[in-house]
Design an enzyme around this catalytic site. Structure first.
Site, PDB file in Angstrom:
ATOM      1  N   TYR A   1       5.521 101.503  28.516  1.00  0.00           N
ATOM      2  CA  TYR A   1       4.163 101.315  28.587  1.00  0.00           C
ATOM      3  C   TYR A   1       3.723 103.064  28.952  1.00  0.00           C
ATOM      4  O   TYR A   1       4.321 103.536  29.607  1.00  0.00           O
ATOM      5  CB  TYR A   1       3.502 100.364  29.429  1.00  0.00           C
ATOM      6  CG  TYR A   1       1.985 100.030  29.542  1.00  0.00           C
ATOM      7  CD1 TYR A   1       1.473  99.467  28.471  1.00  0.00           C
ATOM      8  CD2 TYR A   1       1.472 100.258  30.647  1.00  0.00           C
ATOM      9  CE1 TYR A   1       0.405  98.938  28.466  1.00  0.00           C
ATOM     10  CE2 TYR A   1       0.087  99.669  30.568  1.00  0.00           C
ATOM     11  CZ  TYR A   1      -0.452  98.926  29.608  1.00  0.00           C
ATOM     12  OH  TYR A   1      -1.829  98.896  29.608  1.00  0.00           O
TER      13      TYR A   1
ATOM     14  N   TYR B   1      -4.060  97.320  18.643  1.00  0.00           N
ATOM     15  CA  TYR B   1      -4.169  97.576  20.047  1.00  0.00           C
ATOM     16  C   TYR B   1      -3.080  97.013  20.904  1.00  0.00           C
ATOM     17  O   TYR B   1      -3.047  96.941  21.965  1.00  0.00           O
ATOM     18  CB  TYR B   1      -5.600  96.928  20.439  1.00  0.00           C
ATOM     19  CG  TYR B   1      -5.645  95.353  20.234  1.00  0.00           C
ATOM     20  CD1 TYR B   1      -5.127  94.400  21.377  1.00  0.00           C
ATOM     21  CD2 TYR B   1      -5.785  94.614  19.190  1.00  0.00           C
ATOM     22  CE1 TYR B   1      -5.070  93.079  21.175  1.00  0.00           C
ATOM     23  CE2 TYR B   1      -5.724  93.170  18.841  1.00  0.00           C
ATOM     24  CZ  TYR B   1      -5.349  92.383  19.879  1.00  0.00           C
ATOM     25  OH  TYR B   1      -5.387  91.385  19.792  1.00  0.00           O
TER      26      TYR B   1
END
Length: 322
Positions: free
Chosen positions: A53, A238
Site C-alpha cells: 500500500y 481504483y
C-alpha cells in the site's frame, strides 16, 4: 490500553497482534481523545499489512484505516466538538486501538442516533464511490455505469450512490453465487464474467454508450470493462484485487479511444474533497440508502480471525469500546 499493532510487513497473520501500549497522558490544544467504538477490516488494511500500500508507517505501528468513536476529552482551544460527540476517525489516525488522538478540525460529528456499525465504514468506501462517480465524467439520471467486483463492499457503496443520482449500474462478478449479493445491493443488472459477458452486457443495456467503467480487479477483467464501454469511455482503476497488471486491448485504446485513469483517494488532488464526499455519504446513511451487511463482529483479540474472514469474503468489524 489495548491496541492492534503490526510489527513487520509481509503475511498479515504472522505480523499482527494485540499489545498493551501506554494510555494517552496529554494532548495538544487543538486535539481530542476518542474512545474507538468500531473499526472495519478494509481490503486496504490488508494491502498495508503486506507492504504493498502507498501508506507505510514506521513499524511497529497501530494500523486500521477508518472507524467511529466517542469524544472523551478535548484540548484547550477546541470548540467544534465536545465530550460525548460521535465522530469519524479521520484519515491519518490509525483506528485499531481503544483510544486515539486526532486533530479536532479533521473530525466529522455524526448524529447521536447514527448506526454505529455503518458509521464505522463511512470514511473509505462511500467517499470513494462519490468521487469515482463525480470526478471523471458528467453523468445524468438514466446513464449507465459498469463495474466489476460488484459483490464487494465498496461496490455496495458505488451502487447506493449511483442509485441516489438515478444512475443505473451494470455489475460484473466472477462467480454465480455472487450475483444475488450484487442484486440485493441494488445493481440493475448483474452478469458473470465469462466468454459471453460482453454481448450479454450490450443486450441488457440496449447497446447504450456507457461512459464510465470502474475497475477493482485488474488483469483480464479490465479488458472486459473496456469492451463493454462505449467509444471514448473512461475506465478508472481504483483497486487491484487480482494483483495482476491491467490488460486492455490495443483495439480499445487506439480505435475506440478508451481512456484509462488511476484513482487513489489519498492523493493531494482528492484530500481537500474528502470531507465533502463523506458528508454526502452521511446523508445517504441517514436516509437509509447506504447499508453494507456486516458478516460478523470480532474482538481485538480475534483480529487474525477477522482478517481471515475478510480474505475469505465478507465485511467484518472490530469492536473496541462499544
Amino acid at each position: 490500553m489495548k491496541a492492534i499493532q503490526l510489527k513487520a510487513y509481509g503475511q498479515p497473520m504472522e505480523n499482527i497482534g494485540v499489545v498493551e501500549i501506554s494510555d494517552i497522558a496529554t494532548i495538544n490544544h487543538d486535539e481530542v481523545v476518542i474512545d474507538v467504538l468500531y473499526s472495519p477490516v478494509n481490503p486496504s488494511d490488508l494491502l498495508l499489512m503486506r507492504g504493498t500500500y502507498p501508506i507505510q508507517p514506521e513499524l511497529p505501528s497501530v494500523i486500521g484505516g477508518e472507524g467511529v468513536g466517542r469524544v472523551v476529552s478535548v484540548g484547550a482551544s477546541v470548540t467544534t466538538v465536545k465530550p460525548g460527540d460521535i465522530v469519524t476517525i479521520p484519515f491519518g489516525t490509525f483506528a485499531w486501538s481503544e483510544k486515539v488522538v486526532a486533530k479536532a478540525a479533521a473530525l466529522i460529528v455524526l448524529p447521536a442516533n447514527v448506526d454505529l456499525q455503518q458509521a464505522a465504514m463511512l470514511s473509505i468506501n462511500p467517499p470513494t464511490a462519490v468521487l469515482l462517480l463525480e470526478e471523471f465524467v458528467s453523468l445524468n439520471s438514466g446513464d449507465w455505469v459498469v463495474l466489476n467486483a460488484a459483490n464487494a463492499s465498496v461496490s455496495h457503496a458505488i451502487i447506493a450512490v449511483a442509485k441516489s443520482k438515478g444512475i443505473k449500474t451494470l455489475g460484473i462478478v466472477r462467480r454465480k453465487e455472487a450475483v444475488d449479493i450484487a442484486l440485493k445491493a441494488g445493481a440493475d443488472v448483474v452478469l458473470v464474467d465469462d466468454e459471453n459477458v460482453v454481448s450479454e452486457a450490450k443486450k441488457a443495456t440496449n447497446n447504450v454508450e456507457i461512459k464510465l467503467g470502474l475497475d477493482a480487479v485488474g488483469g483480464k477483467a479490465t479488458n472486459t470493462l473496456a469492451q463493454i464501454l462505449g467509444n471514448e469511455g473512461y475506465l478508472v482503476s481504483y483497486a487491484m484485487m487480482s494483483r495482476e497488471p491491467i490488460n486492455v486491448s490495443q483495439i480499445s485504446l487506439i480505435f475506440r479511444r478508451i481512456q484509462i485513469h488511476g484513482f487513489f483517494m489519498y492523493l493531494p488532488h482528492y484530500i481537500p474533497k474528502l470531507k465533502n464526499a463523506i458528508l454526502k455519504s452521511l446523508q445517504l446513511l441517514e436516509q437509509g440508502k447506504l447499508n453494507v451487511p456486516v458478516a460478523k463482529i470480532y474482538s481485538p483479540e480475534s483480529v487474525k480471525e477477522a482478517i481471515q474472514h475478510t480474505i475469505d469474503g465478507g465485511k467484518v468489524l472490530l469492536q473496541f469500546n462499544a
